[in-house]
Design an enzyme around this catalytic site. Structure first.
Site, PDB file in Angstrom:
ATOM      1  CG  ASP A   1      36.616  37.284  40.329  1.00  0.00           C
ATOM      2  OD1 ASP A   1      37.386  37.339  39.335  1.00  0.00           O
ATOM      3  OD2 ASP A   1      35.634  37.879  40.293  1.00  0.00           O
TER       4      ASP A   1
ATOM      5  CG  ASP B   1      41.575  35.453  33.513  1.00  0.00           C
ATOM      6  OD1 ASP B   1      41.916  35.312  34.650  1.00  0.00           O
ATOM      7  OD2 ASP B   1      40.240  35.068  33.003  1.00  0.00           O
TER       8      ASP B   1
END
Length: 488
Positions: A100, A316
């Site tokens: 992540d 992202d």
């Protein structure tokens, strides 16, 4: 994990709490490192809505700016979350943790925990971490420096035998709670051209005693979450503070062959032009200036990419699709579709705009270019923003961010849809991000900070080598090292 609508505001709740801004305390020798990472949904057929649901949950779980290597195939019809295999404890045991780029804490499910998953449909064997079975494990107590720093002081009522606890509640209702331990982390160190050796360091991480919501389900379960962000508490920040590495990393996601490259450290080759990051943001934000479709600049409000407190465009790599403010989305789609006036659009799964097309999409649809500060542009070809779900049936990967958020607020976020097949560089030392088109199945050159030696770091797709996992796997290569952002 993978469900819910996109772009919700992350709600982070503290209760005797340690926000995921806690991160790692790391003791490592100088060098380069590797984590083996696999595409979370490798070999599994998924619905289109799962793509949006995946993005939604990871967005709501974003707690701080972080980045971790991502692997697998970035094609929207196949992509999902990615996970790495790490070793914890002494003797070390393997754990599969979701990687992540937006959170700052490593946690794994612990022995005797409440509602922790015990099986997974992802083809991995889940393992509960047991501090009692590791000779190198030690608990972190409330009077330890780490815990006191986390709470800005020793907690009231703290005694030397009271564990330092953490509790995080996410916006989708899922939560994780437990206590902190310190133990050995095992991974692979880059020691030469396309060569690695085993290395380990000491880290503080969460021992998950109770999970709820999606974190407690078995269908998409993993052993935990591994986060790396730009906050001071992240692993890369801890390493940089200790003088181990520069705060620089890069990833190259291959959605053609699968897998790719992720390296932390100075990238020597290829050269990458950069644009400044927006300061004081929890994500990796940059300033977009304009959008060009088929050689024509879209006429948009001058402040459209500066939406309130969510300044700039978020880069992202952990998000599958690309999200645009409603006025941008409508303008772009109108321009793209005008190139094919006879196109018959229909909606799939109540959220994807799709159509039937028999020709070559690269010849029939326009190229999209995003222009940023610093004369940096990002070219997105039709085969990148269009994905095929059936024979001769294509869908757009562009999404209306205003339609996805509960509060209707627009934001601009570019995910794997536009980042795949590019080397993306995050230079936190100079607060800049850049990219260049690149063959992600090849290799890049990185500099070892301790010796100054330049090593080749290659792409990996280890599916054929894994005994536990079938499907695409990626190795994340770190020059010392490297997912959920917080949208607030």
């Amino acid at each position: 994990m993978v469900t819910r609508m996109d772009l919700m505001r992350l709600a982070t709740v503290l209760s005797l709490v340690v926000i995921v801004e806690l991160g790692f305390v790391v003791c490592l020798s100088n060098g380069n490192y590797v984590f083996n990472v696999q595409h979370k949904f490798a070999g599994k057929e998924r619905s289109l809505s799962a793509l949006k649901q995946h993005d939604a949950r990871r967005h709501r779980r974003i707690l701080s700016a972080v980045d971790l290597p991502l692997g697998g195939n970035g094609h929207p019809a196949e992509a999902g979350l990615y996970f790495a295999k790490i070793g914890l404890g002494n003797p070390p045991k393997d754990y599969y943790v979701q990687v992540d780029t937006g959170s700052d804490i490593l946690w794994v499910n612990c022995a005797n925990c409440d509602k922790c998953p015990t099986k997974s449909d992802l083809g991995v064997k889940l393992t509960l971490y047991d501090p009692q079975s590791s000779t190198s494990a030690t608990r972190i107590y409330c009077d330890d420096d780490f815990c006191a720093a986390t709470y800005n002081g020793v907690l009231q009522g703290c005694t030397k035998d009271l564990p330092c606890q953490y509790s995080v509640v996410y916006g989708d209702g899922s939560s994780t709670a437990g206590f902190f331990v310190k133990d050995n982390l095992q991974f692979d160190r880059v020691t030469g051209n396309l060569q690695t050796s085993s290395a380990n360091g000491s880290v503080i991480f969460g021992c998950g005693a109770k999970q709820s919501g999606e974190l407690g389900t078995s269908s998409e379960a993993l052993d935990g979450i591994l986060g790396f962000g730009q906050a001071n508490s992240s692993m890369i920040s801890q390493l940089a503070a200790a003088g181990k590495v520069k705060r620089v990393f890069a990833h190259c996601l291959d959605n053609v062959k699968g897998g790719g490259i992720f390296a932390i450290g100075e990238v020597v080759s290829p050269k990458v032009n950069t644009t400044p990051m927006v300061p004081n943001q929890p994500h990796y934000n940059v300033v977009m200036k304009e959008i060009e479709v088929g050689g024509n600049v879209l006429e948009l409000p001058t402040d459209i990419f500066d939406t309130g407190d969510r300044r700039g465009t978020i880069i992202d790599s952990g998000t599958t699709l690309a999200y645009l403010p409603e006025v941008v989305y409508e303008s772009m789609m109108t321009k793209i579709v005008s190139e094919q006036p006879g196109l018959k659009l229909h909606t799939v799964e109540e959220q994807f705009t799709c159509f039937q097309y028999t020709g070559n999409v690269n010849e029939g649809f326009p190229v999209v270019k995003f222009h940023f500060n610093g004369s940096l542009s990002l070219t997105v070809n039709p085969h990148d923003y269009l994905f095929q779900i059936h024979e001769e049936v294509w869908c757009f990967g562009w999404q209306n961010s205003g339609m996805q958020s509960k509060d209707g607020r627009d934001m601009t976020l570019l995910g794997d849809l536009v980042l795949s097949n590019k080397l993306v560089l995050y230079d936190l030392e100079n607060q800049a991000i850049g990219w260049t088109d690149y063959n992600c199945s090849s290799s890049i050159k990185v500099r070892d900070e301790s010796s100054g030696t330049v090593y080749s770091v290659g792409a990996h797709n280890l599916s054929s080598a894994s005994q536990l996992i079938s499907g695409r796997i990626m190795t994340f290569l770190l020059l010392v090292f490297v997912l959920f952002h917080r949208f607030s």
